[in-house]
Design an enzyme around this catalytic site. Structure first.
Site, PDB file in Angstrom:
ATOM      1  N   CYS A 157       1.514  10.257  -0.072  1.00  0.00           N
ATOM      2  CA  CYS A 157       1.237  11.445   0.727  1.00  0.00           C
ATOM      3  C   CYS A 157       1.280  12.669  -0.191  1.00  0.00           C
ATOM      4  CB  CYS A 157       2.270  11.571   1.851  1.00  0.00           C
ATOM      5  SG  CYS A 157       3.928  12.001   1.273  1.00  0.00           S
ATOM      6  N   CYS A 181       4.766  13.253  -1.800  1.00  0.00           N
ATOM      7  CA  CYS A 181       4.999  12.339  -2.922  1.00  0.00           C
ATOM      8  C   CYS A 181       4.100  12.687  -4.105  1.00  0.00           C
ATOM      9  CB  CYS A 181       4.793  10.893  -2.488  1.00  0.00           C
ATOM     10  SG  CYS A 181       6.093  10.294  -1.383  1.00  0.00           S
ATOM     11  N   GLU A 197       7.859   5.898  -3.055  1.00  0.00           N
ATOM     12  CA  GLU A 197       7.613   6.570  -4.323  1.00  0.00           C
ATOM     13  C   GLU A 197       8.789   7.480  -4.684  1.00  0.00           C
ATOM     14  OE1 GLU A 197       5.377   5.869  -1.553  1.00  0.00           O
ATOM     15  OE2 GLU A 197       4.299   7.710  -1.805  1.00  0.00           O
ATOM     16  N   HIS A 207      10.461   8.158   1.189  1.00  0.00           N
ATOM     17  CA  HIS A 207       9.311   7.335   0.842  1.00  0.00           C
ATOM     18  C   HIS A 207       9.594   6.451  -0.371  1.00  0.00           C
ATOM     19  CE1 HIS A 207       6.188  10.064   3.048  1.00  0.00           C
ATOM     20  NE2 HIS A 207       7.171   9.660   3.827  1.00  0.00           N
TER      21      HIS A 207
END
Length: 158
Positions: A107, A110, A81, A79
């Site tokens: 999410c 993360c 992040e 991801h």
């Protein structure tokens, strides 16, 4: 007349620029980590280094018909992040008290990384169906603010 963008607009637009590098077939996400209005790192979602991109292998989540917000582990991608936090680690920059700008709400996976990275504020442009992430941010005292890209309005979510 001063047409300079606010810091929030400036960094969110950079997150959108980073998202253009995404190799994900389902969602292009970009992130920018900032401290004291200085960029620490950027990230976008895509396969790990030296691993085939989903455009080559196909999307596992699509093949398995996995809905958004569920079974995050069933994905080849890292991801945005996560990549921004990883880049800070590689480059020796602390994430403590940083601000994250992200095109989408993180999410729950993360969110856990953000909390432990001691990032205190997260600006998002779009929401994501993961209430656990919101609950964890609230409990950990991480402020999540929705930034409206068109109007510049900000709404605190946690």
């Amino acid at each position: 007349m001063n047409d300079r963008p606010t810091w929030q607009k400036y960094f969110m637009e950079m997150a959108y620029l980073a998202s253009q590098r995404s190799t994900c077939l389902r969602r292009h996400v970009g992130a920018v980590l900032v401290r004291d209005n200085q960029i620490l790192s950027t990230g976008y979602n895509g396969s790990p280094k030296n691993i085939s991109h989903c455009s080559q292998t196909g999307c596992l989540r699509e093949k398995l018909n996995v809905p958004a917000g569920e079974k995050h582990e069933l994905c080849r991608g890292v991801h945005a992040e996560q990549n921004a936090i990883i880049q800070c680690s590689i480059n020796g920059a602390t994430t403590r008290n940083a601000v994250l700008y992200c095109t989408n709400q993180p999410c729950s996976i993360c969110a856990k990384l953000i909390i432990n990275a001691e990032i205190k504020t997260v600006y998002i442009a779009d929401t994501y169906p993961d209430t656990l992430a919101e609950q964890m941010f609230r409990e950990a005292g991480v402020e999540m603010i929705r930034y409206d890209r068109v109007s510049g309005a900000m709404t605190r979510l946690t």
